[in-house]
Design a protein around this motif. Structure first.
Motif: not given
Length: 219
Positions: A103-111
């Motif tokens: 939904a945010c289009g960002s944050g995959a690297d954080e996971l």
């Protein structure tokens, strides 16, 4: 015709349930999702907490092949991030975090970073210097703050920099507060060069941490 996704690989045995993981929220030393916040925002914060705590439990307390379990979680994350449509059969603690990232289009690297930090915990028992320890915190703590900024739709480069510094500082304080517990688990978060400078040996720390009573509890 579209390409069908491969079916979900079987989950490892004896994983903690979503209820067990989320049930720990009330015992944290900070409020995870304040009731004064809108329901949608509380759901986002629970998603972050549930995913991060789940990954940590696999790295810290899973009674099985921890590296294998972390590989499985990584596979769940990547399945959830792949393609244009959401995956409907993800683990219930992975799915909300992946939905937030999509939904945010960002944050995959954080996971991914949270998984990598727990992989390090399986193979790295001590850190040579403060810079190496801070590098570990960049994987184990900073991603949570960045995901929270995304949850609040408040992520900017300046805020991310502030968040990283705060999260790293809190992680370092927790490491040193829980020194005895970590030493007993085979992890030493006092950098080797600092221990050498102050004349504190690794074996000495392990011996004191293993004692029962006031001496052991002091660590």
């Amino acid at each position: 015709m579209g390409t069908e996704r491969a079916p979900s690989p079987p989950a490892p045995d004896r994983l903690p349930s979503a209820g067990e993981v989320l049930g720990r929220m009330g015992g944290e030393n900070f409020p995870v999702a304040l009731r004064v916040l809108p329901r949608s925002l509380r759901d986002r914060l629970r998603a972050i907490y549930g995913y991060a705590r789940f990954v940590d439990q696999l790295g810290d307390a899973y009674d099985g092949d921890r590296l294998g379990a972390l590989d499985w979680v990584e596979g769940e994350v990547e399945r959830g991030l792949s393609g244009a449509a959401p995956v409907v059969d993800l683990h219930p603690l992975v799915a909300p975090a992946v939905a937030l990232v999509r939904a945010c289009g960002s944050g995959a690297d954080e996971l991914r970073a949270l998984i990598q930090a727990n992989r390090m915990d399986q193979t790295v028992g001590a850190y040579p210097d403060f810079a190496a320890l801070v590098g570990y915190c960049h994987l184990s703590a900073d991603p949570v703050g960045r995901l929270v900024l995304l949850a609040f739709d408040a992520s900017t480069p300046e805020r991310v920099a502030w968040s990283d510094r705060i999260c790293t500082a809190l992680q370092l304080a927790e490491h040193w507060q829980d020194l005895g517990e970590d030493v007993r688990a085979g992890r030493l978060y006092l950098p080797a060069d600092d221990r050498a400078r102050f004349g504190v040996g690794e074996e000495e720390l392990r011996a004191v941490a293993g004692r029962r009573g006031p001496a052991g509890s002091a660590l």
